[in-house]
Design a protein around this motif. Structure first.
Motif, PDB file in Angstrom:
ATOM      1  N   LYS A  16       1.250  -0.874  -0.186  1.00 27.54           N
ATOM      2  CA  LYS A  16      -0.246   0.160   0.231  1.00 27.54           C
ATOM      3  C   LYS A  16       0.910   1.596   0.200  1.00 27.54           C
ATOM      4  N   LEU A  17       1.667   1.446  -0.463  1.00 27.82           N
ATOM      5  CA  LEU A  17       3.068   2.397  -1.096  1.00 27.82           C
ATOM      6  C   LEU A  17       2.427   2.704  -2.272  1.00 27.82           C
ATOM      7  N   ASN A  18       3.429   4.070  -2.371  1.00 27.31           N
ATOM      8  CA  ASN A  18       3.227   4.724  -4.067  1.00 27.31           C
ATOM      9  C   ASN A  18       3.936   4.771  -4.402  1.00 27.31           C
ATOM     10  N   TYR A  19       4.487   5.381  -6.072  1.00 31.00           N
ATOM     11  CA  TYR A  19       5.450   4.896  -6.284  1.00 31.00           C
ATOM     12  C   TYR A  19       5.641   6.135  -7.500  1.00 31.00           C
ATOM     13  N   LYS A  20       6.875   6.971  -8.293  1.00 26.16           N
ATOM     14  CA  LYS A  20       6.540   7.288  -8.927  1.00 26.16           C
ATOM     15  C   LYS A  20       8.034   6.790 -10.291  1.00 26.16           C
ATOM     16  N   ILE A  21       8.190   6.512 -11.233  1.00 25.37           N
ATOM     17  CA  ILE A  21       9.493   7.130 -11.937  1.00 25.37           C
ATOM     18  C   ILE A  21       9.587   8.182 -12.097  1.00 25.37           C
ATOM     19  N   ILE A  22      11.066   8.484 -12.315  1.00 28.75           N
ATOM     20  CA  ILE A  22      11.616   9.370 -12.392  1.00 28.75           C
ATOM     21  C   ILE A  22      12.501   9.656 -13.667  1.00 28.75           C
ATOM     22  N   GLU A  23      12.866   8.400 -13.489  1.00 24.15           N
ATOM     23  CA  GLU A  23      14.076   7.950 -14.675  1.00 24.15           C
ATOM     24  C   GLU A  23      14.187   6.892 -15.011  1.00 24.15           C
ATOM     25  N   ARG A  24      13.890   6.347 -16.411  1.00 26.06           N
ATOM     26  CA  ARG A  24      14.100   5.250 -17.136  1.00 26.06           C
ATOM     27  C   ARG A  24      14.912   4.963 -17.946  1.00 26.06           C
ATOM     28  N   THR A  25      15.126   4.558 -18.672  1.00 29.66           N
ATOM     29  CA  THR A  25      16.683   3.801 -19.090  1.00 29.66           C
ATOM     30  C   THR A  25      16.296   2.264 -20.111  1.00 29.66           C
ATOM     31  N   SER A  26      16.236   2.999 -21.473  1.00 31.79           N
ATOM     32  CA  SER A  26      15.829   1.306 -22.085  1.00 31.79           C
ATOM     33  C   SER A  26      17.069   0.816 -22.065  1.00 31.79           C
ATOM     34  N   GLY A  27      17.673  -0.384 -21.845  1.00 35.47           N
ATOM     35  CA  GLY A  27      18.062  -1.340 -22.246  1.00 35.47           C
ATOM     36  C   GLY A  27      18.780  -1.598 -24.125  1.00 35.47           C
ATOM     37  N   ILE A  28      19.478  -2.289 -24.107  1.00 32.10           N
ATOM     38  CA  ILE A  28      19.609  -1.922 -25.887  1.00 32.10           C
ATOM     39  C   ILE A  28      18.887  -3.425 -26.924  1.00 32.10           C
ATOM     40  N   PHE A  29      17.643  -4.681 -25.768  1.00 31.40           N
ATOM     41  CA  PHE A  29      17.255  -4.840 -26.598  1.00 31.40           C
ATOM     42  C   PHE A  29      15.714  -4.938 -25.947  1.00 31.40           C
ATOM     43  N   GLN A  30      15.355  -4.846 -26.963  1.00 30.32           N
ATOM     44  CA  GLN A  30      13.639  -4.938 -26.655  1.00 30.32           C
ATOM     45  C   GLN A  30      13.372  -5.621 -25.783  1.00 30.32           C
ATOM     46  N   GLY A  31      12.721  -4.849 -24.323  1.00 32.40           N
ATOM     47  CA  GLY A  31      11.588  -5.451 -23.448  1.00 32.40           C
ATOM     48  C   GLY A  31      12.738  -5.325 -21.876  1.00 32.40           C
ATOM     49  N   THR A  32      13.272  -5.025 -22.578  1.00 33.14           N
ATOM     50  CA  THR A  32      14.938  -4.682 -21.450  1.00 33.14           C
ATOM     51  C   THR A  32      15.486  -3.231 -20.411  1.00 33.14           C
ATOM     52  N   LEU A  33      15.694  -2.821 -19.308  1.00 32.30           N
ATOM     53  CA  LEU A  33      16.067  -2.291 -18.868  1.00 32.30           C
ATOM     54  C   LEU A  33      17.515  -2.092 -18.729  1.00 32.30           C
ATOM     55  N   GLN A  34      18.079  -1.170 -18.523  1.00 23.76           N
ATOM     56  CA  GLN A  34      19.661  -0.238 -18.707  1.00 23.76           C
ATOM     57  C   GLN A  34      19.275   0.025 -16.464  1.00 23.76           C
ATOM     58  N   THR A  35      18.657   1.310 -16.152  1.00 23.03           N
ATOM     59  CA  THR A  35      18.636   2.255 -15.017  1.00 23.03           C
ATOM     60  C   THR A  35      17.138   1.965 -14.781  1.00 23.03           C
ATOM     61  N   VAL A  36      16.886   2.178 -13.899  1.00 25.20           N
ATOM     62  CA  VAL A  36      15.386   3.132 -12.836  1.00 25.20           C
ATOM     63  C   VAL A  36      15.571   3.546 -11.862  1.00 25.20           C
ATOM     64  N   CYS A  37      14.655   4.728 -11.697  1.00 20.50           N
ATOM     65  CA  CYS A  37      15.209   5.940 -10.747  1.00 20.50           C
ATOM     66  C   CYS A  37      13.625   5.445  -9.540  1.00 20.50           C
ATOM     67  N   LEU A  38      13.409   5.563  -8.835  1.00 24.28           N
ATOM     68  CA  LEU A  38      12.155   5.607  -8.411  1.00 24.28           C
ATOM     69  C   LEU A  38      12.368   6.391  -7.225  1.00 24.28           C
ATOM     70  N   GLU A  39      10.754   6.715  -7.314  1.00 19.86           N
ATOM     71  CA  GLU A  39      10.668   8.034  -5.442  1.00 19.86           C
ATOM     72  C   GLU A  39       9.439   7.417  -5.192  1.00 19.86           C
ATOM     73  N   LEU A  40       9.434   6.475  -3.818  1.00 13.90           N
ATOM     74  CA  LEU A  40       8.753   6.318  -2.947  1.00 13.90           C
ATOM     75  C   LEU A  40       7.782   7.382  -2.051  1.00 13.90           C
ATOM     76  N   TYR A  41       6.501   6.745  -1.840  1.00 10.48           N
ATOM     77  CA  TYR A  41       5.650   7.689  -1.052  1.00 10.48           C
ATOM     78  C   TYR A  41       4.624   6.835  -0.092  1.00 10.48           C
ATOM     79  N   GLY A  42       5.132   7.419   0.871  1.00  6.61           N
ATOM     80  CA  GLY A  42       3.662   6.023   1.685  1.00  6.61           C
ATOM     81  C   GLY A  42       4.628   6.801   3.603  1.00  6.61           C
ATOM     82  N   GLU A  43       3.779   6.003   4.825  1.00  8.18           N
ATOM     83  CA  GLU A  43       3.993   6.102   5.989  1.00  8.18           C
ATOM     84  C   GLU A  43       5.909   6.089   6.107  1.00  8.18           C
TER      85      GLU A  43
END
Length: 71
Positions: A16-43
């Motif tokens: 029951k937490l909330n999140y926001k994707i701040i930054e996402r970098t796709s990988g070199i292949f389809q459906g892959t990710l190189q980096t992800v930066c999240l911001e979390l919200y909650g108690e």
């Protein structure tokens, strides 16, 4: 990393937490990710517990669709 992100978001929603994707970098292949930066919200207490459960090194071992016969 895309599979780890999917699992992480499922856990965030279950807690029951909330999140926001701040930054996402796709990988070199389809459906892959190189980096992800999240911001979390909650108690604060829930956030601390959740973050502590994810601290450390993640070793993800999966069969590669690009190297099907590699061990």
């Amino acid at each position: 990393m895309a599979q780890i992100l999917k699992h992480l978001i499922q856990e965030i929603n279950n807690e029951k937490l909330n999140y926001k994707i701040i930054e996402r970098t796709s990988g070199i292949f389809q459906g892959t990710l190189q980096t992800v930066c999240l911001e979390l919200y909650g108690e604060k207490e829930l956030l601390n517990q959740f973050i502590c459960s994810w601290l450390g090194v993640i070793q993800y071992i999966g069969q590669s669709p690009f190297r099907k016969f590699h061990k």
